[in-house]
Design an enzyme around this catalytic site. Structure first.
Site, mmCIF file in Angstrom:
data_model
loop_
_atom_site.group_PDB
_atom_site.id
_atom_site.type_symbol
_atom_site.label_atom_id
_atom_site.label_comp_id
_atom_site.label_asym_id
_atom_site.label_seq_id
_atom_site.Cartn_x
_atom_site.Cartn_y
_atom_site.Cartn_z
ATOM 1 N N TYR A 98 2.599 5.582 15.512
ATOM 2 C CA TYR A 98 1.351 4.859 15.226
ATOM 3 C C TYR A 98 0.129 5.738 15.536
ATOM 4 O O TYR A 98 -0.811 5.826 14.746
ATOM 5 C CB TYR A 98 1.343 3.585 16.073
ATOM 6 N N ALA A 99 0.157 6.406 16.692
ATOM 7 C CA ALA A 99 -0.966 7.273 17.089
ATOM 8 C C ALA A 99 -1.163 8.399 16.077
ATOM 9 O O ALA A 99 -2.291 8.713 15.691
ATOM 10 C CB ALA A 99 -0.726 7.846 18.476
ATOM 11 N N ALA A 100 -0.047 8.988 15.627
ATOM 12 C CA ALA A 100 -0.146 10.074 14.636
ATOM 13 C C ALA A 100 -0.737 9.539 13.334
ATOM 14 O O ALA A 100 -1.578 10.184 12.707
ATOM 15 C CB ALA A 100 1.235 10.690 14.390
ATOM 16 N N SER A 101 -0.326 8.327 12.937
ATOM 17 C CA SER A 101 -0.857 7.763 11.682
ATOM 18 C C SER A 101 -2.355 7.493 11.810
ATOM 19 O O SER A 101 -3.123 7.744 10.881
ATOM 20 C CB SER A 101 -0.109 6.477 11.294
ATOM 21 N N LYS A 102 -2.786 7.014 12.962
ATOM 22 C CA LYS A 102 -4.204 6.671 13.124
ATOM 23 C C LYS A 102 -5.067 7.918 13.319
ATOM 24 O O LYS A 102 -6.197 7.976 12.842
ATOM 25 C CB LYS A 102 -4.375 5.691 14.300
ATOM 26 N N ASN B 212 -7.165 -1.418 5.542
ATOM 27 C CA ASN B 212 -6.875 -2.118 6.794
ATOM 28 C C ASN B 212 -5.373 -2.314 7.039
ATOM 29 O O ASN B 212 -4.954 -2.462 8.186
ATOM 30 C CB ASN B 212 -7.586 -3.486 6.753
ATOM 31 N N SER C 268 -7.661 3.356 15.007
ATOM 32 C CA SER C 268 -7.357 2.699 16.284
ATOM 33 C C SER C 268 -7.778 3.637 17.409
ATOM 34 O O SER C 268 -7.746 4.870 17.233
ATOM 35 C CB SER C 268 -5.857 2.438 16.408
ATOM 36 N N VAL D 118 0.813 -1.236 0.000
ATOM 37 C CA VAL D 118 0.000 0.000 0.000
ATOM 38 C C VAL D 118 0.839 1.276 0.000
ATOM 39 O O VAL D 118 0.348 2.336 -0.365
ATOM 40 C CB VAL D 118 -0.998 0.049 1.194
HETATM 41 P P1 NAI Z 1 -1.774 -8.101 11.480
HETATM 42 O O1 NAI Z 1 -0.331 -7.798 11.688
HETATM 43 O O2 NAI Z 1 -2.338 -9.391 11.949
HETATM 44 O O3 NAI Z 1 -2.153 -7.919 9.933
HETATM 45 C C1 NAI Z 1 -1.729 -6.801 9.197
HETATM 46 C C2 NAI Z 1 -1.528 -7.213 7.739
HETATM 47 O O4 NAI Z 1 -1.082 -6.066 7.008
HETATM 48 C C3 NAI Z 1 -0.455 -8.302 7.572
HETATM 49 O O5 NAI Z 1 -0.968 -9.386 6.804
HETATM 50 C C4 NAI Z 1 0.676 -7.576 6.848
HETATM 51 O O6 NAI Z 1 1.414 -8.430 5.953
HETATM 52 C C5 NAI Z 1 -0.090 -6.501 6.098
HETATM 53 N N1 NAI Z 1 0.777 -5.401 5.679
HETATM 54 C C6 NAI Z 1 1.818 -4.852 6.376
HETATM 55 N N2 NAI Z 1 2.404 -3.904 5.629
HETATM 56 C C7 NAI Z 1 1.727 -3.841 4.448
HETATM 57 C C8 NAI Z 1 1.882 -3.075 3.266
HETATM 58 N N3 NAI Z 1 2.872 -2.163 3.131
HETATM 59 N N4 NAI Z 1 1.018 -3.283 2.232
HETATM 60 C C9 NAI Z 1 0.039 -4.214 2.348
HETATM 61 N N5 NAI Z 1 -0.143 -4.984 3.432
HETATM 62 C C10 NAI Z 1 0.698 -4.802 4.471
HETATM 63 O O7 NAI Z 1 -2.549 -6.871 12.185
HETATM 64 P P2 NAI Z 1 -4.083 -6.677 12.588
HETATM 65 O O8 NAI Z 1 -4.156 -6.673 14.054
HETATM 66 O O9 NAI Z 1 -4.964 -7.566 11.789
HETATM 67 O O10 NAI Z 1 -4.283 -5.165 12.123
HETATM 68 C C11 NAI Z 1 -5.100 -4.767 11.034
HETATM 69 C C12 NAI Z 1 -5.394 -3.279 11.172
HETATM 70 O O11 NAI Z 1 -6.093 -3.060 12.398
HETATM 71 C C13 NAI Z 1 -4.144 -2.405 11.241
HETATM 72 O O12 NAI Z 1 -4.372 -1.198 10.536
HETATM 73 C C14 NAI Z 1 -3.990 -2.129 12.725
HETATM 74 O O13 NAI Z 1 -3.299 -0.930 12.970
HETATM 75 C C15 NAI Z 1 -5.440 -2.038 13.123
HETATM 76 N N6 NAI Z 1 -5.673 -2.216 14.560
HETATM 77 C C16 NAI Z 1 -5.396 -3.414 15.177
HETATM 78 C C17 NAI Z 1 -5.628 -3.551 16.539
HETATM 79 C C18 NAI Z 1 -5.351 -4.818 17.273
HETATM 80 O O14 NAI Z 1 -5.500 -4.814 18.507
HETATM 81 N N7 NAI Z 1 -4.982 -5.905 16.640
HETATM 82 C C19 NAI Z 1 -6.132 -2.416 17.331
HETATM 83 C C20 NAI Z 1 -6.392 -1.221 16.577
HETATM 84 C C21 NAI Z 1 -6.164 -1.139 15.238
#
Ligand code: NAI
Length: 241
Positions: free
Chosen positions: A149-153, A84, A136, A58
């Protein structure tokens, strides 16, 4: 979701994979995209329905453009976008390098901008679109060790509201989900004492699951949410209220 095409970024695992599986079960054609092609192949093998994988970074404008063009060639339209993809790189500010800062901002925030830009032209033409950005609670309340991370969100939240205002006239809604603590790879590595501290401030007394977020994403992507735009919804067990 029959007849709808959805693109979900960072969907090889975690929240994105859960959203993709739910959308596919509801009859959408789902394109999952991720930088991790092996995990992406596994995700489509594990998921029933009309689901396809596209390798996409992305934060790379060419990669985003190529994938969006390929989807449009194959399926003519994208009705739903879920931004996401996201990473963390936690450090106290004193130790945070410019590289630590830029990497998180370029994937989480610039990535959301790039994919939205690539997809919205088609949505404008068809006068329909649903965009759901995964922010987030940290973007609302901040967190020590997560300034990048906070700034990005928080940026995603401002971006969501601006896009909602710009695109409302074209029948495109743009909303954000702010998850709290959801059990995925992102949170599994946290030390046990940190997890216990989080539990103390979650009124519902448990961590969230991927499906807790996926069901709200489904509603925000559906026709039923047509009068809701520019909003931020916490899915956090009551952590922020
Ligand atoms: P995760 O680490 O399980 O999955 C994130 C996915 O994004 C991974 O498959 C990774 O390969 C992919 N990714 C990383 N860099 C990328 C890039 N440059 N281009 C395309 N894909 C890329 O994380 P999770 O927990 O599923 O997080 C998903 C979203 O939810 C994120 O934006 C995270 O910040 C947000 N989030 C998660 C929370 C949590 O407690 N797990 C809480 C608040 C927000």
């Amino acid at each position: 979701m029959e007849g709808k095409n959805a693109l979900i970024t960072g969907a090889a695992r975690g929240i994105g994979a859960g959203v993709a599986a739910l959308f596919a079960r509801q009859g959408a054609r789902v394109y999952i995209s991720d930088v991790d092609a092996d995990a992406g192949a596994k995700a489509i093998a594990d998921t029933d329905g009309d689901i396809r994988f596209m390798e996409m970074d992305v934060s790379d404008e060419n990669s985003v453009k190529q994938v969006v063009d390929q989807i449009l060639d194959e399926s003519q339209k994208i009705d739903i976008l879920v931004n996401n993809a996201g990473i963390t790189n936690d450090k106290l500010l004193l130790r945070m390098t410019t590289e630590d800062w830029s990497r998180v901002l370029s994937i989480n925030l610039t990535g959301t901008f790039l994919v939205t830009k690539a997809v919205m032209r088609g949505m404008i033409k068809q006068r329909f679109g649903r965009i759901v950005n995964i922010a987030s609670v940290v973007g609302l309340i901040g967190n020590a060790g997560q300034a990048n991370y906070a700034a990005s969100k928080a940026g995603i939240i401002g971006f969501t509201k601006s896009c909602a205002k710009e695109l409302a006239g074209r029948n495109i809604t743009v909303n954000a989900i702010a998850p709290g603590f959801i059990e995925t790879r992102m949170t599994e590595g946290l030390p046990e004492e940190v997890k216990q501290e989080y539990l103390k401030v979650i009124p519902l007394g448990r961590f969230g699951q991927v499906d807790d977020v996926a069901h709200l994403a489904l509603f925000l992507a559906s026709d039923q949410s047509s009068y809701i735009t520019g909003q931020v919804f916490c899915v956090d067990g009551g952590m922020v209220m």
